[in-house]
Design a protein around this motif. Sequence first.
Motif, short mmCIF file in Angstrom:
data_model
loop_
_atom_site.label_atom_id
_atom_site.label_comp_id
_atom_site.label_asym_id
_atom_site.label_seq_id
_atom_site.Cartn_x
_atom_site.Cartn_y
_atom_site.Cartn_z
N GLU A 65 0.83 -1.21 0.00
CA GLU A 65 0.00 0.00 0.00
C GLU A 65 0.86 1.26 0.00
O GLU A 65 0.55 2.23 -0.70
CB GLU A 65 -0.96 0.00 1.19
N ASN A 112 1.16 4.02 -3.12
CA ASN A 112 0.92 5.45 -2.92
C ASN A 112 2.07 6.30 -3.47
O ASN A 112 1.83 7.39 -3.98
CB ASN A 112 0.66 5.75 -1.44
N MET A 138 1.56 6.26 -7.25
CA MET A 138 0.40 7.03 -7.69
C MET A 138 0.49 8.52 -7.35
O MET A 138 0.07 9.36 -8.13
CB MET A 138 -0.89 6.46 -7.07
N TYR A 139 0.99 8.83 -6.16
CA TYR A 139 0.91 10.21 -5.66
C TYR A 139 2.26 10.84 -5.35
O TYR A 139 2.33 12.02 -5.01
CB TYR A 139 0.05 10.27 -4.39
N GLY A 150 -5.96 2.23 1.33
CA GLY A 150 -4.52 1.97 1.50
C GLY A 150 -3.98 2.38 2.86
O GLY A 150 -3.44 1.55 3.61
MG LIG Z 1 -3.32 3.90 -1.69
#
Ligand SMILES: [Mg+2]
Length: 151
Positions: A56, A60, A63-64, A120
């Motif tokens: 998780e 992240n 993705m971010y 997440g």
């Molecule tokens: Mg996440």
Amino acid sequence: MAQAATNENLKLVQTFPIKGGDFASAGSVSIMVKKLLKGIGLPSQVLRRAAIAAFEAEMNVVMYGGEAGGEVRLYVSPTKIRVETQDHGPGIPNLELAMTEGWSTATHEMREMGFGAGMGLPNIKRNSDRLDIHTAIGGGTSVNVEIDICN
Ligand SMILES: [Mg+2]
Ligand SMILES: Nc1ncnc2c1ncn2[C@@H]1O[C@H](COP(=O)(O)OP(=O)(O)O)[C@@H](O)[C@H]1O
């Protein structure tokens, strides 16, 4: 005192780079973390929790965490595992909101790939014994998780 004593025994096992935005290789770091911990002979429950938290946190960053990506550092002591995930992305403006189940800023494209359920960070919390998150606007995010090894 007890906390400090166990921290002294924490040894850095390995550092894994995470590529930002690279969905093709996303998840590979947490697979390597799980394999490595399995090789050490840790209990399956500990492996499972560490793998979920690492996955998780890794996703992240993908993705971010921005184009620069980040890294995962894995530490082990006789009593615990510590997984530190760090990125150089935009930071999390409202951490309390981000920790809320179902809350996500995932894009349409991310959701089409099956991500963005907003579970997440709550899952990381659930699968760790200690969690601390440091984040600053424009200053990146670090997610640090500890999992106790209880046989
Ligand atoms: Mg996440
Ligand atoms: N490393 C990060 N950098 C910036 N924002 C993040 C980071 N990790 C999480 N976030 C923010 O917190 C929200 C919730 O994260 P999470 O619970 O993992 O859900 P999801 O990944 O499904 O969006 C994300 O949608 C994002 O807005």
